[in-house]
Each structure stands twice: as C-alpha cells, then as structure tokens.
Design a protein around this motif. Structure first.
Motif, mmCIF file in Angstrom:
data_model
loop_
_atom_site.group_PDB
_atom_site.id
_atom_site.type_symbol
_atom_site.label_atom_id
_atom_site.label_comp_id
_atom_site.label_asym_id
_atom_site.label_seq_id
_atom_site.Cartn_x
_atom_site.Cartn_y
_atom_site.Cartn_z
ATOM 1 N N SER A 162 -22.203 -9.709 -60.451
ATOM 2 C CA SER A 162 -22.144 -9.973 -61.877
ATOM 3 C C SER A 162 -20.874 -10.708 -62.290
ATOM 4 O O SER A 162 -20.552 -10.764 -63.458
ATOM 5 N N ASP A 163 -20.175 -11.272 -61.355
ATOM 6 C CA ASP A 163 -18.945 -11.987 -61.671
ATOM 7 C C ASP A 163 -19.268 -13.437 -62.032
ATOM 8 O O ASP A 163 -18.934 -14.370 -61.314
ATOM 9 N N HIS A 164 -19.924 -13.579 -63.174
ATOM 10 C CA HIS A 164 -20.391 -14.902 -63.586
ATOM 11 C C HIS A 164 -19.264 -15.912 -63.791
ATOM 12 O O HIS A 164 -19.442 -17.079 -63.426
ATOM 13 N N PRO A 165 -18.128 -15.529 -64.341
ATOM 14 C CA PRO A 165 -17.043 -16.508 -64.440
ATOM 15 C C PRO A 165 -16.620 -17.061 -63.071
ATOM 16 O O PRO A 165 -16.350 -18.251 -62.936
ATOM 17 N N ALA A 166 -16.590 -16.211 -62.070
ATOM 18 C CA ALA A 166 -16.240 -16.678 -60.719
ATOM 19 C C ALA A 166 -17.318 -17.604 -60.171
ATOM 20 O O ALA A 166 -17.011 -18.616 -59.535
ATOM 21 N N PHE A 167 -18.579 -17.268 -60.420
ATOM 22 C CA PHE A 167 -19.676 -18.143 -59.984
ATOM 23 C C PHE A 167 -19.570 -19.506 -60.659
ATOM 24 O O PHE A 167 -19.755 -20.545 -60.025
ATOM 25 N N ALA A 168 -19.288 -19.511 -61.958
ATOM 26 C CA ALA A 168 -19.163 -20.766 -62.701
ATOM 27 C C ALA A 168 -18.012 -21.603 -62.164
ATOM 28 O O ALA A 168 -18.137 -22.819 -62.009
ATOM 29 N N GLU A 169 -16.907 -20.956 -61.872
ATOM 30 C CA GLU A 169 -15.753 -21.673 -61.337
ATOM 31 C C GLU A 169 -16.053 -22.244 -59.953
ATOM 32 O O GLU A 169 -15.664 -23.369 -59.638
ATOM 33 N N THR A 170 -16.756 -21.491 -59.135
ATOM 34 C CA THR A 170 -17.133 -21.980 -57.806
ATOM 35 C C THR A 170 -18.066 -23.179 -57.919
ATOM 36 O O THR A 170 -17.896 -24.185 -57.216
ATOM 37 N N LEU A 171 -19.044 -23.086 -58.802
ATOM 38 C CA LEU A 171 -19.960 -24.208 -59.023
ATOM 39 C C LEU A 171 -19.183 -25.442 -59.463
ATOM 40 O O LEU A 171 -19.369 -26.539 -58.907
ATOM 41 N N LYS A 172 -18.322 -25.275 -60.434
ATOM 42 C CA LYS A 172 -17.520 -26.385 -60.955
ATOM 43 C C LYS A 172 -16.685 -27.021 -59.841
ATOM 44 O O LYS A 172 -16.658 -28.245 -59.691
ATOM 45 N N ARG A 173 -16.022 -26.199 -59.081
ATOM 46 C CA ARG A 173 -15.169 -26.700 -57.999
ATOM 47 C C ARG A 173 -15.981 -27.462 -56.953
ATOM 48 O O ARG A 173 -15.604 -28.563 -56.537
ATOM 49 N N ARG A 174 -17.110 -26.902 -56.545
ATOM 50 C CA ARG A 174 -17.903 -27.542 -55.487
ATOM 51 C C ARG A 174 -18.546 -28.842 -55.948
ATOM 52 O O ARG A 174 -18.570 -29.821 -55.205
ATOM 53 N N VAL A 175 -19.075 -28.853 -57.167
ATOM 54 C CA VAL A 175 -19.755 -30.062 -57.644
ATOM 55 C C VAL A 175 -18.759 -31.145 -58.038
ATOM 56 O O VAL A 175 -18.964 -32.317 -57.744
ATOM 57 N N LEU A 176 -17.677 -30.753 -58.693
ATOM 58 C CA LEU A 176 -16.773 -31.745 -59.258
ATOM 59 C C LEU A 176 -15.565 -32.076 -58.392
ATOM 60 O O LEU A 176 -14.936 -33.113 -58.595
ATOM 61 N N GLN A 177 -15.231 -31.211 -57.452
ATOM 62 C CA GLN A 177 -14.056 -31.467 -56.635
ATOM 63 C C GLN A 177 -14.344 -31.518 -55.145
ATOM 64 O O GLN A 177 -13.492 -31.948 -54.368
ATOM 65 N N GLY A 178 -15.520 -31.067 -54.750
ATOM 66 C CA GLY A 178 -15.854 -31.009 -53.332
ATOM 67 C C GLY A 178 -16.077 -32.377 -52.725
ATOM 68 O O GLY A 178 -16.056 -33.399 -53.416
ATOM 69 N N PRO A 179 -16.292 -32.401 -51.428
ATOM 70 C CA PRO A 179 -16.530 -33.673 -50.756
ATOM 71 C C PRO A 179 -17.847 -34.295 -51.213
ATOM 72 O O PRO A 179 -18.775 -33.595 -51.621
ATOM 73 N N GLY A 180 -17.897 -35.599 -51.148
ATOM 74 C CA GLY A 180 -19.106 -36.313 -51.521
ATOM 75 C C GLY A 180 -18.915 -37.805 -51.334
ATOM 76 O O GLY A 180 -17.842 -38.265 -50.944
ATOM 77 N N GLU A 181 -19.962 -38.542 -51.654
ATOM 78 C CA GLU A 181 -19.867 -40.000 -51.575
ATOM 79 C C GLU A 181 -19.098 -40.575 -52.750
ATOM 80 O O GLU A 181 -18.535 -41.655 -52.642
ATOM 81 N N THR A 182 -19.095 -39.875 -53.860
ATOM 82 C CA THR A 182 -18.405 -40.375 -55.049
ATOM 83 C C THR A 182 -17.029 -39.746 -55.160
ATOM 84 O O THR A 182 -16.782 -38.638 -54.674
ATOM 85 N N PRO A 236 -14.167 -37.685 -56.588
ATOM 86 C CA PRO A 236 -14.149 -36.502 -57.449
ATOM 87 C C PRO A 236 -13.679 -36.812 -58.877
ATOM 88 O O PRO A 236 -14.168 -36.223 -59.836
ATOM 89 N N ALA A 237 -12.756 -37.736 -59.029
ATOM 90 C CA ALA A 237 -12.274 -38.084 -60.370
ATOM 91 C C ALA A 237 -13.406 -38.665 -61.217
ATOM 92 O O ALA A 237 -13.505 -38.366 -62.412
ATOM 93 N N LEU A 238 -14.279 -39.466 -60.627
ATOM 94 C CA LEU A 238 -15.431 -40.000 -61.357
ATOM 95 C C LEU A 238 -16.388 -38.875 -61.718
ATOM 96 O O LEU A 238 -16.874 -38.805 -62.852
ATOM 97 N N ARG A 239 -16.656 -37.972 -60.771
ATOM 98 C CA ARG A 239 -17.545 -36.852 -61.069
ATOM 99 C C ARG A 239 -16.992 -36.007 -62.215
ATOM 100 O O ARG A 239 -17.727 -35.555 -63.087
ATOM 101 N N GLN A 240 -15.675 -35.831 -62.235
ATOM 102 C CA GLN A 240 -15.056 -35.045 -63.296
ATOM 103 C C GLN A 240 -15.163 -35.754 -64.647
ATOM 104 O O GLN A 240 -15.417 -35.110 -65.669
ATOM 105 N N ARG A 241 -14.995 -37.079 -64.669
ATOM 106 C CA ARG A 241 -15.138 -37.833 -65.922
ATOM 107 C C ARG A 241 -16.573 -37.781 -66.424
ATOM 108 O O ARG A 241 -16.820 -37.638 -67.624
ATOM 109 N N VAL A 242 -17.530 -37.895 -65.499
ATOM 110 C CA VAL A 242 -18.948 -37.826 -65.858
ATOM 111 C C VAL A 242 -19.264 -36.446 -66.446
ATOM 112 O O VAL A 242 -19.934 -36.334 -67.477
#
Length: 111
Positions: free
Chosen positions: A6-26, A28-34
């Motif tokens: 039930s630690d939803h804030p931690a889940f949200a932070e993990t999601l944010k970190r992985r999608v917006l800061q994790g490795p990818g083709e794009t 991370p700064a662009l993903r964060q601006r988007v």
C-alpha cells in the motif's frame, strides 16, 4: 504498520524514476519535458509539444498525425513509444497527486 503493498507514493516515485529517468532510446531530459508538458507545464519544442499537450488534456483525442510527427522526429517506434509513455505518466501522476490532495483535504474537513 504500513505494508509494502500500500505504499502508493513509493510506487509512484518508482514509476516516475523508471519512465522519466531510466535508460531508453530517448534522452531522459526530453522525456521529463514531455511529461511536464502533459501535466500542464510550459510549451516544449515541436513536434513533442502538440502530442504531450493533447495526451495531458485528453489522450483519446490524440491523432495519427501527432504520433506520426513524433515518429518522424525520433525515427524509431520504440523512441516514440517512450515519449508517449512519458506523456501519459506525467498526466497520470498529476491526476493522482490531485486526487491524493483532495482526499487529504476531505479527511481534514471531516475532523
């Protein structure tokens, strides 16, 4: 005691970190601006601005042309998907944060 389930804030932070800061083709700064734009943030460069804004306002109104313009800019379906996911994450986290705030305010109002 709060369980990990039930630690939803931690889940949200993990999601944010992985999608917006994790490795990818794009970048991370662009993903964060988007993500920020989809959450009502300032305009960003074309063609990302139009798609992110639309996803933030009403994802169901996203057009094939908006996606095609981003795909042409990034030249990869995976990269385009990352940006769409970033926009959706930004919009979703904004809505989630607003919902949590409303629930907290409602709880304080009832006491």
């Amino acid at each position: 005691m709060k369980s990990d389930r039930s630690d939803h804030p931690a889940f949200a932070e993990t999601l944010k970190r992985r999608v917006l800061q994790g490795p990818g083709e794009t970048d991370p700064a662009l993903r964060q601006r988007v993500a920020a734009r989809a959450a009502g943030g300032p305009p960003i460069e074309a063609p990302y601005d139009n798609l992110a804004r639309q996803i933030g306002e009403a994802a169901s109104g996203t057009t094939d042309a908006q996606v095609a313009n981003v795909l042409a800019a990034v030249r990869s379906e995976k990269a385009a998907f990352e940006l769409i996911a970033a926009a959706a994450t930004g919009a979703a986290l904004l809505r989630w944060e607003r919902a949590i705030k409303a629930l907290e305010e409602a709880g304080h109002a009832s006491t």
